[in-house]
Scaffold this motif. Structure first.
Motif, mmCIF file in Angstrom:
data_model
loop_
_atom_site.group_PDB
_atom_site.id
_atom_site.type_symbol
_atom_site.label_atom_id
_atom_site.label_comp_id
_atom_site.label_asym_id
_atom_site.label_seq_id
_atom_site.Cartn_x
_atom_site.Cartn_y
_atom_site.Cartn_z
ATOM 1 N N MET A 38 8.636 -13.973 14.434
ATOM 2 C CA MET A 38 9.177 -15.261 14.836
ATOM 3 C C MET A 38 10.169 -15.754 13.787
ATOM 4 S SD MET A 38 5.850 -17.126 16.518
ATOM 5 C CE MET A 38 4.810 -17.021 15.064
ATOM 6 N N SER A 39 10.757 -16.906 14.048
ATOM 7 C CA SER A 39 11.794 -17.426 13.158
ATOM 8 C C SER A 39 11.277 -17.617 11.735
ATOM 9 C CB SER A 39 12.349 -18.747 13.701
ATOM 10 O OG SER A 39 11.321 -19.709 13.851
ATOM 11 N N VAL A 40 10.040 -18.089 11.585
ATOM 12 C CA VAL A 40 9.503 -18.331 10.248
ATOM 13 C C VAL A 40 9.207 -17.039 9.499
ATOM 14 C CG1 VAL A 40 8.551 -20.597 10.799
ATOM 15 C CG2 VAL A 40 7.173 -18.558 11.193
ATOM 16 N N GLN A 41 9.237 -15.913 10.191
ATOM 17 C CA GLN A 41 8.997 -14.617 9.540
ATOM 18 C C GLN A 41 10.289 -13.880 9.208
ATOM 19 O OE1 GLN A 41 6.346 -13.588 12.952
ATOM 20 N NE2 GLN A 41 5.063 -12.615 11.415
ATOM 21 N N ARG A 42 11.424 -14.454 9.553
ATOM 22 C CA ARG A 42 12.677 -13.689 9.513
ATOM 23 C C ARG A 42 13.072 -13.218 8.122
ATOM 24 N NH1 ARG A 42 13.991 -19.078 9.989
ATOM 25 N NH2 ARG A 42 15.801 -19.903 8.853
ATOM 26 N N PHE A 43 12.778 -14.011 7.088
ATOM 27 C CA PHE A 43 13.172 -13.609 5.732
ATOM 28 C C PHE A 43 12.365 -12.388 5.289
ATOM 29 C CE2 PHE A 43 13.430 -18.351 5.938
ATOM 30 C CZ PHE A 43 14.812 -18.415 6.120
ATOM 31 N N HIS A 44 11.082 -12.420 5.555
ATOM 32 C CA HIS A 44 10.239 -11.274 5.170
ATOM 33 C C HIS A 44 10.541 -10.075 6.056
ATOM 34 C CE1 HIS A 44 7.165 -9.049 3.289
ATOM 35 N NE2 HIS A 44 6.246 -9.179 4.228
ATOM 36 N N MET A 45 10.873 -10.314 7.318
ATOM 37 C CA MET A 45 11.284 -9.208 8.188
ATOM 38 C C MET A 45 12.457 -8.448 7.583
ATOM 39 S SD MET A 45 11.123 -10.923 11.994
ATOM 40 C CE MET A 45 11.747 -9.461 12.857
ATOM 41 N N ARG A 46 13.403 -9.189 7.046
ATOM 42 C CA ARG A 46 14.583 -8.561 6.435
ATOM 43 C C ARG A 46 14.178 -7.688 5.249
ATOM 44 N NH1 ARG A 46 19.307 -12.608 5.574
ATOM 45 N NH2 ARG A 46 19.996 -11.876 7.618
ATOM 46 N N GLU A 47 13.231 -8.166 4.443
ATOM 47 C CA GLU A 47 12.752 -7.382 3.300
ATOM 48 C C GLU A 47 12.056 -6.105 3.770
ATOM 49 O OE1 GLU A 47 11.799 -11.264 0.411
ATOM 50 O OE2 GLU A 47 10.180 -10.174 1.423
ATOM 51 N N GLY A 94 12.051 -6.313 17.763
ATOM 52 C CA GLY A 94 11.988 -7.205 18.912
ATOM 53 C C GLY A 94 11.292 -8.486 18.520
ATOM 54 N N GLY A 95 11.049 -9.339 19.489
ATOM 55 C CA GLY A 95 10.325 -10.578 19.220
ATOM 56 C C GLY A 95 11.195 -11.808 19.348
ATOM 57 N N PRO A 96 10.598 -12.983 19.098
ATOM 58 C CA PRO A 96 11.291 -14.250 19.328
ATOM 59 C C PRO A 96 12.557 -14.439 18.504
ATOM 60 C CG PRO A 96 8.926 -14.610 19.143
ATOM 61 C CD PRO A 96 9.168 -13.177 18.769
ATOM 62 N N TRP A 97 12.549 -13.994 17.219
ATOM 63 C CA TRP A 97 13.713 -14.305 16.392
ATOM 64 C C TRP A 97 14.936 -13.485 16.784
ATOM 65 C CZ3 TRP A 97 16.035 -17.955 14.189
ATOM 66 C CH2 TRP A 97 17.107 -17.721 13.342
ATOM 67 N N VAL A 98 14.803 -12.179 16.918
ATOM 68 C CA VAL A 98 15.965 -11.378 17.271
ATOM 69 C C VAL A 98 16.440 -11.711 18.683
ATOM 70 C CG1 VAL A 98 14.811 -9.350 18.275
ATOM 71 C CG2 VAL A 98 16.951 -9.054 16.996
ATOM 72 N N THR A 99 15.559 -12.244 19.512
ATOM 73 C CA THR A 99 15.956 -12.663 20.858
ATOM 74 C C THR A 99 16.972 -13.794 20.809
ATOM 75 O OG1 THR A 99 13.935 -11.909 21.947
ATOM 76 C CG2 THR A 99 15.109 -13.726 23.003
ATOM 77 N N VAL A 100 16.805 -14.721 19.866
ATOM 78 C CA VAL A 100 17.734 -15.850 19.790
ATOM 79 C C VAL A 100 18.841 -15.634 18.767
ATOM 80 C CG1 VAL A 100 15.990 -17.476 20.591
ATOM 81 C CG2 VAL A 100 16.297 -17.136 18.134
ATOM 82 N N GLN A 101 18.692 -14.641 17.882
ATOM 83 C CA GLN A 101 19.716 -14.366 16.868
ATOM 84 C C GLN A 101 19.909 -12.854 16.792
ATOM 85 O OE1 GLN A 101 21.179 -17.160 14.858
ATOM 86 N NE2 GLN A 101 22.679 -15.518 14.914
ATOM 87 N N GLU A 102 20.621 -12.318 17.763
ATOM 88 C CA GLU A 102 20.702 -10.866 17.958
ATOM 89 C C GLU A 102 21.339 -10.135 16.790
ATOM 90 O OE1 GLU A 102 22.229 -9.606 21.720
ATOM 91 O OE2 GLU A 102 21.380 -11.318 22.796
ATOM 92 N N ASP A 103 22.279 -10.761 16.111
ATOM 93 C CA ASP A 103 23.011 -10.067 15.056
ATOM 94 C C ASP A 103 22.412 -10.276 13.677
ATOM 95 O OD1 ASP A 103 23.571 -12.735 14.773
ATOM 96 O OD2 ASP A 103 25.753 -12.500 14.609
ATOM 97 N N TYR A 104 21.235 -10.867 13.598
ATOM 98 C CA TYR A 104 20.680 -11.274 12.310
ATOM 99 C C TYR A 104 20.477 -10.097 11.366
ATOM 100 C CZ TYR A 104 17.786 -13.863 8.975
ATOM 101 O OH TYR A 104 17.289 -14.455 7.845
ATOM 102 N N PHE A 105 20.001 -8.973 11.880
ATOM 103 C CA PHE A 105 19.699 -7.824 11.026
ATOM 104 C C PHE A 105 20.839 -6.815 10.981
ATOM 105 C CE2 PHE A 105 15.598 -9.403 12.668
ATOM 106 C CZ PHE A 105 15.044 -9.806 11.469
#
Length: 516
Positions: free
Chosen positions: A75-84, A99-110
Motif C-alpha cells: 500500500m501507499s504507506v509501504q512504498r518507501f520500504h518497497m523501493r528498498e 502489484g497492489g494498491p500503490w503501483v495501481t495509483v502510481q504506475e511509474d513509481y518504481f
C-alpha cells in the motif's frame, strides 16, 4: 514450472499496526495481508509458491535469489520500504513483479527497477502472466479488462502462512463502494458497484480459518460491508445459521458507512452474527467539509452523526472511527471540535489523520489543477496537501494536539467507562448465547488471556502513570464479575499503550507522521 516467492513488506509503525501492543497480546502482527494467500490459491498447481510476510519473519534474500519470480505488493504507506526491497532484489538478479494498491495509483513509481507491474485487481492477469512467462513472452504491464467476478474466487491459501503469528484472521465478503468520497482510492481500484461473494464461499473460508487455523476473531476487510444492503442481509442470514449450528465460534469486526444506523434490520443482523466492532469513516464534525469531500451519506436525515453513532452502539456494536483534519473548510477551530466530538460520541478507538491526496483520486486531480500538491514524495509535514485555511505547520501541530488529547489516559479511560462500564455495552446483552460447554470454554479462555495481558502490562509498561490508569480500569472490570468484559478492557489497555507510544513518537519527531 516457476519457483515463486511473494512478499508483503513490513509496515512502518502506524496506528492500526498495533506494533507496541503486539508483544502484550503475544503475537507478531495484527492480521495477514489478504492478497498473498489469494494469489497463491490462484496459482496453477504446477508452480511452486512461497509467501513471506515481513511483518512476522525477515525476508530471506538468498532464497529470493534462487526463485524464478519474486512478487512484491504494498500500500501507499509501504512504498518507501518497497523501493528498498526491490533494489536489493534487483541487485541479486531477481525477476521482480509488483502489484497492489500503490503501483495501481502510481504506475511509474518504481520505474525500470521492476520487470512487470499489475494494475488493479489481478485475479485473471496473474494466471495469464504465469502462462505468458512459461512461454517466454510476458508483457511489461497487466491490467484486467473487467472487474473480477468474486463469486469465482477460491479459498485463500492461509496454510502457507503461520496463522498463529497473527492476532486476527481476515476474510473478504465484497469489493466496491457506492459512494463518491473525493479523497478515497477504493472506488478507483474496486469501482462503485459492490460485488459480493456467495454465502457458501464465505462460509468455506470462515470454516477453514476456524477449524484448520484455530482463529476465533476475524476481520471482515471489506471497505464498506453494507454497500449493497439487500445482498449482504442474505449473506448475514446464512452466516447466522452457520454460527448457530457451530455454537458461535467466531467474533467479527468490520467496516461500514454510517448509514448503517438507518437500517434497524441490518443492525440487528450484524449484532446477531457476532459482529462486535464496526469501523466508520466519520471524517469530521464539520458539515461544510463533508459536503466539500462529497461524503454526503454522513449528512442524511435521521439525526446528527453523534446520534447515529449512539444508535449503532445501542445495537451492541462498538464504533471505531476514522477522522480527518485539513479539509478546505477546516479552520483553526477544527482541532477542538474533533476532540469534543469523539468524547461526546463515546468512540474509544479513533485514528485522526491529515487530509492526503492519493494519485488517481478526484481530490488529487482537483488539487493538482489548483497547484496545491506538494510533489515531494515524503513531505516533512506528513501530507502532500497544501491546506487552504491552515498553514502546514499549524495543521501538523493541531493534528498532534488532537491525538495527544484523545489518548491522554484520563480521556481514553473515560470513553471506555462511558461505553463499557456505564453505557450501552456494559451488560454484553447483545452477545450471542452460546451452549453451556462453549460458554465455559470461552470464559476460561477470556480469563487466561486477561491474566496474561495484565502481567505483561505490569512488567513491560515502564510509565508508572499508565500502569496506574490500567490498574484502575481493570479493577472496575473485576467488580463486574464478567470474564468477557475483563478481557475486553485488558485488550483496551494494550491498545491504549500502543496509541500512547505512537503519540509520544509523533511528538518527538520533527516531521509529521506520513498519512498517505
Amino acid at each position: 514450472m516457476a519457483d515463486i516467492v511473494l512478499i508483503n513488506p513490513k509496515f512502518e509503525t502506524s496506528f492500526w499496526g498495533l506494533e507496541y501492543a503486539l508483544d502484550l497480546l503475544g503475537v507478531k502482527a495484527n492480521l495477514p495481508v489478504a492478497a498473498l494467500p489469494l494469489l497463491a490459491a490462484l496459482t496453477p498447481a504446477e508452480h511452486r509458491i512461497e509467501l513471506i510476510d515481513e511483518n512476522v519473519r525477515p525476508i530471506d534474500y538468498d532464497r529470493c535469489a534462487r526463485a524464478d519470480i519474486v512478487g512484491v505488493t504494498g500500500m501507499s504507506v509501504q512504498r518507501f520500504h518497497m523501493r528498498e526491497i526491490i533494489a536489493e532484489l534487483k541487485q541479486r538478479g531477481c525477476f521482480v513483479v509488483v502489484g497492489g494498491p500503490w503501483v495501481t495509483v502510481q504506475e511509474d513509481y518504481f520505474g525500470s527497477d521492476v520487470d512487470v507491474i499489475f494494475i488493479g485487481e489481478a485475479e485473471t492477469t496473474w494466471p495469464q502472466f504465469l502462462a505468458d512467462w512459461s512461454a517466454g513472452q510476458q508483457a511489461r504491464r497487466y491490467e484486467q479488462a473487467h472487474r473480477t467476478d468474486v463469486t469465482q474466487l477460491p479459498v485463500p491459501r492461509h496454510d502457507l502462512l503461520n496463522m498463529r503469528d497473527y492476532a486476527f484472521g481476515s476474510v473478504q465478503f465484497s469489493r466496491g463502494c457506492p459512494f463518491t468520497c473525493e479523497f478515497c482510492d477504493i472506488i478507483v481500484t474496486f469501482g462503485r458497484k459492490p460485488r459480493l461473494k456467495t454465502s457458501p464461499q464465505i462460509i468455506a473460508e470462515l470454516d477453514c480459518l476456524w477449524r484448520r487455523h484455530g482463529m476465533s476473531t476475524v476481520f471482515i476487510v471489506d471497505d464498506n460491508l453494507i454497500g449493497n444492503k439487500r445482498e449482504i442481509k442474505a449473506v448475514l442470514r446464512d452466516l447466522l445459521a452457520w454460527q448457530q449450528t457451530n455454537g458461535f465460534p467466531l467474533m467479527f469486526f468490520t467496516e461500514a458507512s454510517i448509514d448503517l444506523a438507518d437500517d434497524p434490520e441490518l443492525l440487528a443482523l450484524m449484532s446477531a452474527v457476532n459482529i462486535r466492532i464496526v469501523f466508520v469513516g466519520v471524517e469530521t464534525p464539520n458539515e461544510a467539509s463533508l459536503r466539500e469531500t462529497k461524503k454526503l451519506q454522513n449528512l442524511r436525515q435521521g439525526g446528527s452523526i453523534v446520534d447515529k453513532i449512539h444508535c449503532i452502539q445501542d445495537a451492541g456494536l462498538e464504533v471505531w472511527s476514522g477522522q480527518i483534519v485539513g479539509f478546505d473548510h477546516d479552520g483553526p477551530d477544527i482541532f477542538d471540535r474533533q476532540i469534543a466530538f469523539i468524547q461526546e460520541a463515546r468512540i474509544i478507538t479513533t485514528m485522526v489523520g491529515m487530509l492526503s491526496a492519493i494519485p488517481k483520486t478526484p481530490l488529487h486531480a482537483r488539487l493538482a489543477r489548483e497547484g496545491r500538491l506538494d510533489e515531494v514524495d515524503n513531505p516533512p509535514s506528513g501530507t502532500n496537501v497544501i491546506p487552504l485555511r491552515l498553514d502546514r505547520d499549524q495543521l501538523r501541530r493541531g493534528h498532534l494536539r488532537v491525538m495527544q488529547a484523545l489518548y491522554a489516559p484520563e480521556a481514553y479511560c473515560e470513553r471506555v467507562r462511558h461505553l463499557y462500564l456505564h453505557g450501552p455495552l456494559a451488560s454484553l446483552e447483545h452477545w450471542p448465547k452460546r451452549p453451556w460447554p462453549a460458554h465455559l470454554r470461552q470464559s476460561l479462555a477470556a480469563l487466561v488471556q486477561s491474566a496474561v495481558i495484565v502481567l505483561r502490562l505490569e512488567s513491560r509498561v515502564r510509565d508508572r502513570a499508565l500502569r496506574q490508569a490500567y490498574r484502575m480500569m481493570i479493577k472496575e472490570a473485576l467488580h463486574r464479575r464478567s470474564p468477557l468484559l475483563l478481557q475486553i478492557l485488558t485488550i483496551k489497555c494494550a491498545m491504549h499503550y500502543h496509541a500512547a507510544c505512537l503519540v509520544k513518537e509523533m511528538a518527538a519527531s520533527q516531521h509529521g507522521i506520513n498519512t498517505f
